[in-house]
Design a protein around this motif. Structure first.
Motif, PDB file in Angstrom:
ATOM      1  N   UNK A 170       0.822  -1.223   0.000  1.00  0.00           N
ATOM      2  CA  UNK A 170       0.000   0.000   0.000  1.00  0.00           C
ATOM      3  C   UNK A 170       0.846   1.258   0.000  1.00  0.00           C
ATOM      4  N   UNK A 171       0.192   2.386  -0.151  1.00  0.00           N
ATOM      5  CA  UNK A 171       0.880   3.672  -0.199  1.00  0.00           C
ATOM      6  C   UNK A 171       1.696   3.929   1.055  1.00  0.00           C
ATOM      7  N   UNK A 172       1.163   3.573   2.220  1.00  0.00           N
ATOM      8  CA  UNK A 172       1.918   3.746   3.460  1.00  0.00           C
ATOM      9  C   UNK A 172       2.901   2.586   3.618  1.00  0.00           C
ATOM     10  N   UNK A 173       2.408   1.373   3.368  1.00  0.00           N
ATOM     11  CA  UNK A 173       3.195   0.166   3.635  1.00  0.00           C
ATOM     12  C   UNK A 173       4.535   0.117   2.917  1.00  0.00           C
ATOM     13  N   UNK A 174       4.536   0.369   1.620  1.00  0.00           N
ATOM     14  CA  UNK A 174       5.772   0.209   0.846  1.00  0.00           C
ATOM     15  C   UNK A 174       6.828   1.244   1.265  1.00  0.00           C
ATOM     16  N   UNK A 175       6.354   2.393   1.755  1.00  0.00           N
ATOM     17  CA  UNK A 175       7.298   3.407   2.253  1.00  0.00           C
ATOM     18  C   UNK A 175       7.709   3.131   3.700  1.00  0.00           C
ATOM     19  N   UNK A 176       6.802   2.539   4.482  1.00  0.00           N
ATOM     20  CA  UNK A 176       7.134   2.151   5.861  1.00  0.00           C
ATOM     21  C   UNK A 176       8.227   1.085   5.849  1.00  0.00           C
ATOM     22  N   UNK A 177       8.116   0.139   4.926  1.00  0.00           N
ATOM     23  CA  UNK A 177       9.135  -0.912   4.799  1.00  0.00           C
ATOM     24  C   UNK A 177      10.500  -0.255   4.590  1.00  0.00           C
ATOM     25  N   UNK A 178      10.558   0.686   3.654  1.00  0.00           N
ATOM     26  CA  UNK A 178      11.845   1.317   3.309  1.00  0.00           C
ATOM     27  C   UNK A 178      12.396   2.176   4.437  1.00  0.00           C
ATOM     28  N   UNK A 179      11.493   2.921   5.118  1.00  0.00           N
ATOM     29  CA  UNK A 179      11.974   3.808   6.181  1.00  0.00           C
ATOM     30  C   UNK A 179      12.483   2.996   7.377  1.00  0.00           C
ATOM     31  N   UNK A 180      11.748   1.943   7.733  1.00  0.00           N
ATOM     32  CA  UNK A 180      12.176   1.092   8.858  1.00  0.00           C
ATOM     33  C   UNK A 180      13.537   0.473   8.538  1.00  0.00           C
ATOM     34  N   UNK A 181      13.694   0.056   7.293  1.00  0.00           N
ATOM     35  CA  UNK A 181      14.958  -0.528   6.851  1.00  0.00           C
ATOM     36  C   UNK A 181      16.078   0.521   6.948  1.00  0.00           C
ATOM     37  N   UNK A 182      15.779   1.728   6.499  1.00  0.00           N
ATOM     38  CA  UNK A 182      16.783   2.798   6.537  1.00  0.00           C
ATOM     39  C   UNK A 182      17.198   3.131   7.975  1.00  0.00           C
ATOM     40  N   UNK A 183      16.272   2.920   8.918  1.00  0.00           N
ATOM     41  CA  UNK A 183      16.590   3.212  10.318  1.00  0.00           C
ATOM     42  C   UNK A 183      17.265   2.026  11.014  1.00  0.00           C
TER      43      UNK A 183
END
Ligand SMILES: [Zn+2]
Ligand SMILES: [Zn+2]
Length: 334
Positions: A170-183
């Motif tokens: 989803x719009x939030x999900x696919x970016x949440x995956x990336x941000x959590x990974x980046x952190x």
């Protein structure tokens, strides 16, 4: 200028309206992109308590200042507005907790929003965008990436922890995956779609396909459970999300709200597993600024399913409601 105007509950049209007028403390911005969000559907359906008609819909945007009546901004500054317009003077605003400002107006609800060529925004609600953050990423920051960032911060997330993201396409999900990974998280993404799993796998450490995912999370974590869940789906996956957490785990609840649905929360999961449940109304200005700074290093790729011109708003809405897509839907407003 052209704008998407909601003129009564559930009804809108793209029409010509006068250019917004600004007062002291305001800024006029030319909007480059706006993004669609489920919150728009809820506002359109009149579920928000403070809806005012007519109102211009939209609360996710990036734009350029064309006129400023506040010393903090100048013409040419590239900016993103918050979802809300804090007063900047109450005790919450002064403590940096402007998301809780009791006097804040809300765009697309009781203040004109951003599905338009131009918008009036109080300087209190604006954050400057660093040069190294593209428009397509900046537009997703206040309502998507900074919400995830704020949630993880409130959850006391630390590097190396395991984070489950539901609704990962989803719009939030696919970016949440990336941000959590980046952190620095180990990210387990959950999706219902086998077809989308391949794409999600580019960003997540593991992908689980299916609606009963807690057993798989347990086996991926040596039977212990995840440290954090970012819940972007809502009631259909919440039980499984809570079951996926370890003792002392934290659930960040971001979406989606279905106002017609009631949910029976299993108190046993919360008490016996010592869980922390974290809501997420909106991000603070500091969360948006910190997230933009992080995004400047290119750690998150904006995933855009489609971009529509402003006058094709109905089609964009239909696409968001019905398509099997990955990522966000944008409006090009110029
Ligand atoms: Zn939104
Ligand atoms: Zn305030």
């Amino acid at each position: 200028m052209k704008a998407v105007v909601v003129y009564e509950k559930g009804r809108f049209e793209v029409r010509d309206v006068p250019l917004p007028r600004i007062s002291d403390g305001d800024v006029l911005i030319r909007i480059n992109y706006a993004a669609l969000c489920y919150r728009d559907l809820l506002q359109l359906a009149g579920y928000y308590p403070r809806m005012r008609y007519p109102v211009i819909l939209g609360h996710e945007a990036v734009g350029v200042v064309v006129e400023s009546r506040d010393p903090r901004f100048r013409p040419g500054d590239r900016v993103v507005p918050l979802l809300h317009e804090p007063d900047g003077t109450c005790e919450f605003c002064l403590r940096g907790l402007d998301a809780y400002c009791p006097n804040a107006g809300s765009y697309g609800e009781n203040l004109d929003g951003f599905f338009a060529e131009y918008a009036r925004v109080s300087a209190n609600a604006l954050v400057k965008v660093p040069n190294n953050v593209p428009d397509e990423l900046a537009v997703l920051t206040p309502c998507v990436l900074a919400m995830v960032y704020k949630g993880l911060k409130r959850a006391g997330f630390t590097r190396g922890e395991t984070v489950v993201v539901t609704g990962a396409s989803g719009g939030v999900g696919i970016h949440a995956v990336q941000l959590a990974k980046a952190l620095g998280a180990r990210v387990i993404a959950v999706t219902r779609s086998e077809e989308k799993a391949g794409f999600i796998r580019k960003f997540a450490d593991e992908v689980i396909v299916g609606s009963r995912f807690s057993d798989s999370v347990k086996s991926l974590t040596d039977g212990v459970g995840a440290d954090v869940v970012i819940e972007t789906v809502g009631t259909p996956t919440l039980n499984e999300s809570l079951k996926s957490l370890r003792t002392g785990g934290r659930a960040i609840i971001i979406g989606n709200v279905n106002p017609d649905e009631s949910y029976q929360l299993r108190l046993g999961y919360i008490i016996m597993k010592d869980l922390l449940i974290i809501g997420n109304v909106r991000s603070n200005k500091s969360d948006v600024a910190e997230t933009l700074k992080l995004l400047g290093s290119g750690v998150v790729k904006p995933i855009i399913a489609a971009t529509y011109p402003l006058d094709k708003f109905s089609e964009a809405l239909e696409f968001m409601r019905n398509s099997s897509r990955i990522g966000k839907v944008l409006l090009k407003t110029q």
